[in-house]
Design an enzyme around this catalytic site. Structure first.
Site, PDB file in Angstrom:
ATOM      1  N   LYS A  76       0.711  -0.914   0.067  1.00 54.24           N
ATOM      2  CA  LYS A  76      -0.058  -0.071   0.127  1.00 54.24           C
ATOM      3  C   LYS A  76       1.241   0.660   0.096  1.00 54.24           C
ATOM      4  CE  LYS A  76      -3.647   1.564   2.506  1.00 54.24           C
ATOM      5  NZ  LYS A  76      -4.815   1.659   3.932  1.00 54.24           N
ATOM      6  N   SER A 151      -9.443   1.802   3.245  1.00 59.46           N
ATOM      7  CA  SER A 151      -8.912   2.737   1.876  1.00 59.46           C
ATOM      8  C   SER A 151      -8.024   2.401   0.853  1.00 59.46           C
ATOM      9  CB  SER A 151      -8.132   3.438   2.727  1.00 59.46           C
ATOM     10  OG  SER A 151      -7.367   3.459   3.476  1.00 59.46           O
ATOM     11  N   SER A 175     -10.278  -0.353   6.739  1.00 60.33           N
ATOM     12  CA  SER A 175      -9.772  -0.745   5.483  1.00 60.33           C
ATOM     13  C   SER A 175      -8.159  -2.193   5.121  1.00 60.33           C
ATOM     14  CB  SER A 175      -8.694   1.088   5.762  1.00 60.33           C
ATOM     15  OG  SER A 175      -9.295   1.801   5.497  1.00 60.33           O
TER      16      SER A 175
HETATM   17  N1  GLN Z   1     -13.709   4.080   6.010  1.00 59.13           N
HETATM   18  C1  GLN Z   1     -12.937   4.489   7.307  1.00 59.13           C
HETATM   19  C2  GLN Z   1     -12.637   5.753   7.846  1.00 59.13           C
HETATM   20  O1  GLN Z   1     -12.096   6.944   5.782  1.00 59.13           O
HETATM   21  C3  GLN Z   1     -12.105   3.384   7.752  1.00 59.13           C
HETATM   22  C4  GLN Z   1     -10.173   4.206   6.814  1.00 59.13           C
HETATM   23  C5  GLN Z   1      -9.141   2.741   7.916  1.00 59.13           C
HETATM   24  O2  GLN Z   1      -9.760   1.649   8.020  1.00 59.13           O
HETATM   25  N2  GLN Z   1      -8.564   3.659   6.604  1.00 59.13           N
HETATM   26  O3  GLN Z   1     -11.245   6.386   8.347  1.00 59.13           O
END
Ligand code: GLN
Length: 483
Positions: A76, A151, A175
């Site tokens: 990532k 994400s 995410s």
């Molecule tokens: N959807 C959540 C957010 O936008 C989780 C994102 C994540 O786990 N990085 O914060």
């Protein structure tokens, strides 16, 4: 070759059926041919990959073994990777070549993995759809009109499309698990403190945790084994030995106590996902598990608490991106204040700016007690719910997401609608416990994920349950058409 799992690649390399260099060449060609349809990579790193593959082949020829020696993966794009663009999905880091490797990257490199590239993501890991990336949205290989989740959407799309067998991701509120669910993968968010965060660009430091996305629980066990462990450079990393995750896979499930929280099956859940989830429970029963209804009464407060805590921490973490030392700088600033203001407003996207504003507000004098402190209290209640539940059951099972992957653009005008989709995943981050998502069927041709949660440091138990389920099912082996 692209169909092979990490475990199969390890066997093939050991049996000299192919070399790491051949495998790497084949996957690089596949990425070049197919990724334009998906946009899952921000950077492809062919020179780095081929030199690492040659080095892995040489180490093997010299007698070294090791399950990850020559294994192709991707990271990532928030894991610092020496000499390679590490953008965090943002314009503000469009020119940032990391001067060092994150601990996760360094460990996997030492184990002999081959880095094929850096994967697309929501900007600063904020999002559930991968649409907030400065480098464009990622498409779901199961339906290119739909999001892959976020994400870690690039990691998920690339692994699901068989561009590489496994990838790293991070999970602050879901995410890893949510994109795994949307793309028919297995993904695990470890216990907070199990995997080093050093060199992993911070979103919300008390919630962020790195972990693997792969096509099976066995592959997640292999990759997590290479990532986990104490790191003196991360003060929140826990000094506790890493379990033998591969050995844990083999345990029979007889006597396993599975808890079904009633709050996970309430309003808002797609009835077909509920059915798929309960079908998994039936399979686990045939493998010897017993089932119990439980309750996590404070779950309803999780979204408001998370969407105060995460932006608050983000507003503090992101203050370092100021256009001075690295990253994007606006043109012709009139003075220092103008440089800060314009670099940040031109460099950060809309969702990131929204969260910085929410977080700064929640932390400001006069509001801190009403928002941040209150959210921290809710966090403790959520943790207590899990501690009480795990006195009665070994794992908690429920859907990973209330709905399958939505259409690109569908939830862009309504951030709160997107936040609500995180309902089942964020509690694990607030409490710090490990969680895993695994494939559990399809709804209208779109993958469905089931989530398993376990007590602190019981990653082995999660991988064990998922592996035993995968021996008895074949959802996880299905590939999207055309890939
Ligand atoms: N959807 C959540 C957010 O936008 C989780 C994102 C994540 O786990 N990085 O914060």
């Amino acid at each position: 070759m692209h169909r092979l799992t990490l475990a199969e690649i390890a066997r093939g390399l050991a049996a000299k059926e192919f070399s790491a260099e051949e495998l790497t060449g084949a996957l690089l060609a596949r990425i070049q041919r197919l990724d334009p349809q998906l946009n899952s990579f921000i950077s492809v790193t062919p020179e780095l990959a081929l030199s690492q593959a040659k080095a892995a082949d040489a180490r093997r020829a010299a007698g070294e073994t090791g399950a990850l020696l020559g294994a192709p993966i991707g990271h990532k794009d928030l894991f610092c990777t020496e000499g390679v663009l590490t953008s965090c999905g943002s314009k503000i880091l469009h020119n940032f070549k990391a001067p060092y490797d994150a601990t996760v990257v360094a460990r996997l490199k030492a184990a002999g993995t081959v880095t094929l590239g850096k994967l697309n993501m929501d900007e600063f890991a904020m999002g559930s759809s991968n649409e907030s990336s400065h480098y464009g949205a990622v498409k779901n290989p199961w339906d290119p009109q739909r999001v892959p989740g976020g994400s870690s959407g690039g990691s998920a799309a690339a692994v699901a499309a068989r561009l590489l067998p496994a990838a790293t991701g991070t999970d602050t509120g879901g995410s890893i698990r949510q994109p795994a669910a949307f793309t028919n993968l297995t993904g695990i968010k470890p216990t907070y403190g199990r995997v080093s965060r050093w060199g992993m660009i911070a979103y919300a430091s008390s919630l962020d945790q790195g972990g693997p996305l792969a096509r099976s629980a066995e592959d997640c066990a292999l990759l997590l084994g290479g990532m986990a462990g104490f790191d003196p450079k991360d003060s929140t990393c826990v000094d506790q030995p890493v379990d033998d995750y591969l050995a844990a896979l083999q345990r029979p499930l007889s006597g396993l106590r599975v808890g079904l929280p009633k709050e996970y099956f309430g309003a808002g859940l797609d009835a077909r996902i509920a059915d798929a989830t309960l079908a998994v429970v039936e399979v686990l029963k045939t493998l010897g598990a017993t089932v119990k209804d439980i309750s996590l009464p404070n779950m309803q407060h999780a979204i408001p608490a998370y969407y105060v805590i995460a932006p608050a921490e983000a507003s503090s973490n992101l203050s370092r991106f100021d256009g001075v030392r690295f990253g994007y700088r606006c043109e012709n600033p009139h003075n220092l204040e103008d440089l800060y203001k314009r670099s940040r407003s031109e460099g950060f996207g809309a969702e990131v700016q929204r969260r910085i504003m929410v977080g700064t507000y929640a932390l400001s004098a006069g509001y801190y007690d009403a928002y941040y402190l209150k959210a921290q209290k809710i966090r403790r209640l959520i943790k207590n719910d899990f501690v009480a539940a795990f006195a009665e059951v070994d794992v908690i099972l429920g859907p990973t997401t209330p709905n399958p992957a939505w259409k690109l653009g569908e939830k862009n005008d309504d951030p709160v609608a997107q936040y609500l989709e995180d309902i089942y995943t964020i509690t694990a981050n607030l409490a710090g416990i490990p969680g895993l998502s695994m494939p559990a069927g399809f709804v209208d041709g779109l993958p469905v994920g089931v989530q398993l949660l376990a007590p602190y440091f019981q990653e082995g138990r999660l991988l064990n349950v998922a592996h035993q389920y995968q021996l008895a099912s074949d959802w996880h082996t299905q590939a999207p058409a055309g890939f």
